[in-house]
Design a protein around this motif. Structure first.
Motif, PDB file in Angstrom:
ATOM      1  N   PHE A  94       0.799  -1.233  -0.077  1.00 27.88           N
ATOM      2  CA  PHE A  94       0.008  -0.102  -0.024  1.00 27.88           C
ATOM      3  C   PHE A  94       0.758   1.283   0.138  1.00 27.88           C
ATOM      4  O   PHE A  94       0.567   2.312  -0.524  1.00 27.88           O
ATOM      5  N   PHE A  95       2.128   1.126   0.592  1.00 24.45           N
ATOM      6  CA  PHE A  95       3.068   2.548   0.571  1.00 24.45           C
ATOM      7  C   PHE A  95       3.342   2.623  -0.898  1.00 24.45           C
ATOM      8  O   PHE A  95       3.743   3.806  -1.408  1.00 24.45           O
ATOM      9  N   MET A  96       3.557   1.532  -1.802  1.00 22.91           N
ATOM     10  CA  MET A  96       3.862   1.718  -3.381  1.00 22.91           C
ATOM     11  C   MET A  96       2.730   2.164  -3.946  1.00 22.91           C
ATOM     12  O   MET A  96       2.988   2.979  -4.837  1.00 22.91           O
ATOM     13  N   LEU A  97       1.430   1.827  -3.656  1.00 19.34           N
ATOM     14  CA  LEU A  97       0.295   2.197  -4.057  1.00 19.34           C
ATOM     15  C   LEU A  97       0.307   3.985  -3.958  1.00 19.34           C
ATOM     16  O   LEU A  97      -0.208   4.782  -4.588  1.00 19.34           O
ATOM     17  N   GLU A  98       0.527   4.317  -2.723  1.00 23.69           N
ATOM     18  CA  GLU A  98       0.443   5.979  -2.310  1.00 23.69           C
ATOM     19  C   GLU A  98       1.703   6.482  -3.229  1.00 23.69           C
ATOM     20  O   GLU A  98       1.305   7.708  -3.771  1.00 23.69           O
ATOM     21  N   GLN A  99       2.817   6.051  -3.432  1.00 25.32           N
ATOM     22  CA  GLN A  99       3.895   6.509  -4.279  1.00 25.32           C
ATOM     23  C   GLN A  99       3.222   6.867  -5.695  1.00 25.32           C
ATOM     24  O   GLN A  99       3.343   7.645  -6.212  1.00 25.32           O
ATOM     25  N   LEU A 100       2.598   5.667  -6.273  1.00 24.84           N
ATOM     26  CA  LEU A 100       2.282   5.589  -7.418  1.00 24.84           C
ATOM     27  C   LEU A 100       0.959   6.850  -7.635  1.00 24.84           C
ATOM     28  O   LEU A 100       1.018   7.494  -8.671  1.00 24.84           O
ATOM     29  N   LEU A 101       0.192   6.805  -6.802  1.00 25.45           N
ATOM     30  CA  LEU A 101      -0.990   7.875  -6.894  1.00 25.45           C
ATOM     31  C   LEU A 101      -0.282   9.205  -6.621  1.00 25.45           C
ATOM     32  O   LEU A 101      -0.917  10.099  -7.522  1.00 25.45           O
ATOM     33  N   GLN A 102       0.610   9.193  -6.105  1.00 28.89           N
ATOM     34  CA  GLN A 102       1.136  10.856  -5.659  1.00 28.89           C
ATOM     35  C   GLN A 102       1.929  11.187  -6.878  1.00 28.89           C
ATOM     36  O   GLN A 102       1.827  12.364  -7.253  1.00 28.89           O
ATOM     37  N   SER A 103       2.554  10.137  -7.700  1.00 24.11           N
ATOM     38  CA  SER A 103       3.091  10.491  -8.904  1.00 24.11           C
ATOM     39  C   SER A 103       2.356  11.021 -10.168  1.00 24.11           C
ATOM     40  O   SER A 103       2.612  11.688 -10.742  1.00 24.11           O
ATOM     41  N   LYS A 104       0.981  10.419  -9.893  1.00 27.23           N
ATOM     42  CA  LYS A 104       0.030  10.748 -10.963  1.00 27.23           C
ATOM     43  C   LYS A 104      -0.957  11.840 -10.673  1.00 27.23           C
ATOM     44  O   LYS A 104      -1.752  12.230 -11.490  1.00 27.23           O
ATOM     45  N   ASP A 105      -0.663  12.302  -9.356  1.00 30.43           N
ATOM     46  CA  ASP A 105      -1.675  13.326  -8.975  1.00 30.43           C
ATOM     47  C   ASP A 105      -1.553  14.722  -9.685  1.00 30.43           C
ATOM     48  O   ASP A 105      -0.408  15.388  -9.554  1.00 30.43           O
ATOM     49  N   ASN A 106      -2.684  15.286 -10.458  1.00 29.13           N
ATOM     50  CA  ASN A 106      -2.753  16.493 -11.081  1.00 29.13           C
ATOM     51  C   ASN A 106      -3.785  17.293 -10.279  1.00 29.13           C
ATOM     52  O   ASN A 106      -4.391  18.267 -11.107  1.00 29.13           O
ATOM     53  N   GLY A 107      -4.431  16.812  -9.374  1.00 32.19           N
ATOM     54  CA  GLY A 107      -5.539  17.546  -8.701  1.00 32.19           C
ATOM     55  C   GLY A 107      -6.791  17.160  -8.929  1.00 32.19           C
ATOM     56  O   GLY A 107      -7.764  17.408  -8.098  1.00 32.19           O
ATOM     57  N   GLU A 108      -7.004  16.414  -9.996  1.00 32.89           N
ATOM     58  CA  GLU A 108      -8.414  15.712 -10.221  1.00 32.89           C
ATOM     59  C   GLU A 108      -8.479  14.461  -9.362  1.00 32.89           C
ATOM     60  O   GLU A 108      -7.657  14.023  -8.827  1.00 32.89           O
ATOM     61  N   ARG A 109     -10.074  14.065  -9.590  1.00 32.86           N
ATOM     62  CA  ARG A 109     -10.139  13.039  -8.920  1.00 32.86           C
ATOM     63  C   ARG A 109      -9.506  11.693  -9.189  1.00 32.86           C
ATOM     64  O   ARG A 109      -9.167  11.242 -10.455  1.00 32.86           O
ATOM     65  N   GLN A 110      -8.860  11.063  -8.119  1.00 31.00           N
ATOM     66  CA  GLN A 110      -8.113   9.633  -8.246  1.00 31.00           C
ATOM     67  C   GLN A 110      -8.928   8.481  -7.689  1.00 31.00           C
ATOM     68  O   GLN A 110      -9.489   8.393  -6.664  1.00 31.00           O
ATOM     69  N   LEU A 111      -9.373   7.641  -8.765  1.00 32.70           N
ATOM     70  CA  LEU A 111     -10.212   6.799  -8.144  1.00 32.70           C
ATOM     71  C   LEU A 111      -9.528   5.168  -8.277  1.00 32.70           C
ATOM     72  O   LEU A 111      -8.968   4.798  -9.129  1.00 32.70           O
ATOM     73  N   VAL A 112      -9.289   4.559  -6.966  1.00 32.16           N
ATOM     74  CA  VAL A 112      -8.626   3.346  -6.733  1.00 32.16           C
ATOM     75  C   VAL A 112      -9.775   2.347  -6.769  1.00 32.16           C
ATOM     76  O   VAL A 112     -10.838   2.408  -5.937  1.00 32.16           O
TER      77      VAL A 112
END
Length: 481
Positions: A94-112
């Protein structure tokens, strides 16, 4: 997409809420949970992963923690995580998932989207602790994160997430239980797939497949209902010949005991009390049995109800899953699948008798439509069956298919009759109805009255006894939204 209009609207509203959301979607296997998420959020899912089935051919243990973590790592890579190493624990995953989501974060909704979540929770894996840490420490503090979890193991979803009393207490912001299609939705589904099928046969398909879209999706255009039933269940290459066992193996940790309970409940339409289940299966009346029954109820295979006029100690457990009932009645222990069964027997006494009981189950699943036809949608009601078994003194048993006890001082005594034409009340049946109504009158409040109610396919033939029924509900009424 057929049906699910309310669910789609709700999910889109949650997506646009502007705050962190955790949505738990649950329901019976094959009811369409994954399809709903895929169609609603097409091209809007940031990361998705589905657990590996606990049923692995040739393995007693099923898929292990190592396999689950490796599969999760592959999903991370597919969604853009640079190649590194397989996580050793769920905390690391889950730490690796957090890293992935942070790298893709452009302010828009992120759906997991985490599908078949219960399958990830292998024994001793620490999955729940890690998922709790992911949500409580990171995800819930990010207003653009939306986590959608699905699973067919309803009892797991309820116990570990929705009713969790630990670190995930009250963390699920929305829960959505996906129900099987109604008759109206089945009709819409067949129409959307260019299948020409009468309402009469749609009701019969519901008796067998219970409004489960995955099963209905196998219907072949140009074949009759009977041909499709043989193709799906009775021929040597039947698509669903292994489905019954898969239902239990994929949804429960103790599939054999679950199947034994379901098999017992299938033997009596009214179901059995807990005490009777213990006696007939020769098992201990323990907390384990409570968990088994709770899991079956949560998975929509079984309902618990108190027969009319009795107390909670007489709570019955009744099998209501149409597919399971049909499988155990006609498919289970069949020695060969080499030839058609349904087509040559479709008019047999055995199948005609089964239709009567199966139609009762269809009606139980369309109480909303029945109340609407009676004009009592807004009236508070309770629904149950009532039966009196023969006693040792030789007194005959009696059964009332459905009783609707209304707060407006009316009790509907419902009789369900599946006929290929209008139903006609005979003199013998009239006498049976009079006895039932007299019996019910002794069990209700003096301020209430009994209304005989017929639920049938094509209506009631007028004769000297048709006045036994104050209300007549037809198949057409059951097809209304």
């Amino acid at each position: 997409m057929v049906g699910r209009k309310q669910e789609i609207q709700e999910l889109n509203n949650i997506f646009n809420s502007g705050k962190a959301e955790m949505v738990a979607i649950y329901g019976r296997r094959r009811v369409g949970k994954t399809y709903l998420v895929d169609e609603t959020f097409k091209n809007r899912i940031t990361f998705r992963h589905a657990g590996l089935s606990p049923v692995e051919e040739g393995s007693k243990e099923g898929n292990t923690l190592k396999n689950q973590l490796e599969h999760f790592y592959f999903s991370l890579q597919l969604h853009g995580l640079p190649k590194s190493h397989r996580p050793q624990t769920w905390l690391e995953a889950f730490f690796m998932l957090e890293q992935l989501l942070q790298s893709k974060d452009n302010g828009e909704r992120q759906l997991v989207f985490l599908d078949e979540l219960p399958w990830l929770d292998t024994p001793g894996s620490g999955f729940i602790t890690a998922f709790e840490g992911f949500w409580n420490t990171w995800a819930c503090h990010r207003s653009n994160i939306m986590v959608v979890v699905c699973g067919s193991a309803n009892s797991w979803i309820l116990d570990k997430l929705i009713d969790n009393h630990g670190g995930l207490y009250n963390r699920v912001t929305h829960e959505l239980k996906l129900e099987p299609f109604t008759l109206a939705e089945c009709k819409e589904f067949f129409k959307s797939n260019n299948l020409v099928i009468s309402d009469y046969d749609i009701v019969q398909s519901y008796m067998i497949f219970g409004g489960i879209p995955f099963y209905l999706g196998y219907f072949e255009r140009g074949l009759s209902l009977a041909q499709n039933v043989d193709k799906l269940l009775f021929l040597s290459n039947a698509k669903l010949k292994d489905e019954y066992n898969r239902l239990f193996e994929s949804g429960f940790k103790n599939p054999e005991i679950m199947k034994s309970i379901v098999n017992l409940l299938s033997q009596l339409n009214a179901g059995f009390t807990r005490r009777e289940i213990v006696e007939k299966l020769k098992i201990r009346d323990s907390g384990h049995l409570s968990k088994y029954l709770k899991a079956l109820v949560a998975s929509d295979f079984v309902i618990e109800y108190v027969p009319f006029g009795l107390g909670k100690r007489e709570t019955h457990y009744k099998l209501v899953d149409s597919f399971c009932k049909f499988w155990l009645k006609f498919v289970n222990e069949k020695e060969t699948f080499d030839s058609a069964f349904w087509q040559p027997n479709v008019t047999s006494n055995q199948i005609n008798s089964w239709r009567g009981f199966a139609f009762e189950n269809v009606c139980f699943n369309h109480i909303k439509q029945i109340k609407s036809a009676l004009g009592i949608s807004g009236v508070i009601t309770s629904q149950s069956a009532w039966s009196k078994r023969p006693d040792e003194a030789g007194e005959k048993g009696a059964q009332i298919d459905l009783i609707i006890d209304r707060k407006d001082n009316v009790v509907n005594l419902c009789e369900m009759k599946f006929y290929s034409e209008e139903f006609s009340v005979s003199k013998d049946y009239h006498e049976t109805l009079v006895k039932r109504q007299r019996l019910l009158s002794t069990m209700i409040s003096k301020k209430s009255v009994v209304h005989g109610t017929l639920i049938t396919t094509y209506g009631l033939t007028y004769n000297e006894y048709s006045g036994d029924f104050i209300n007549t509900i037809t198949m057409e009424d059951l097809f209304k939204d």
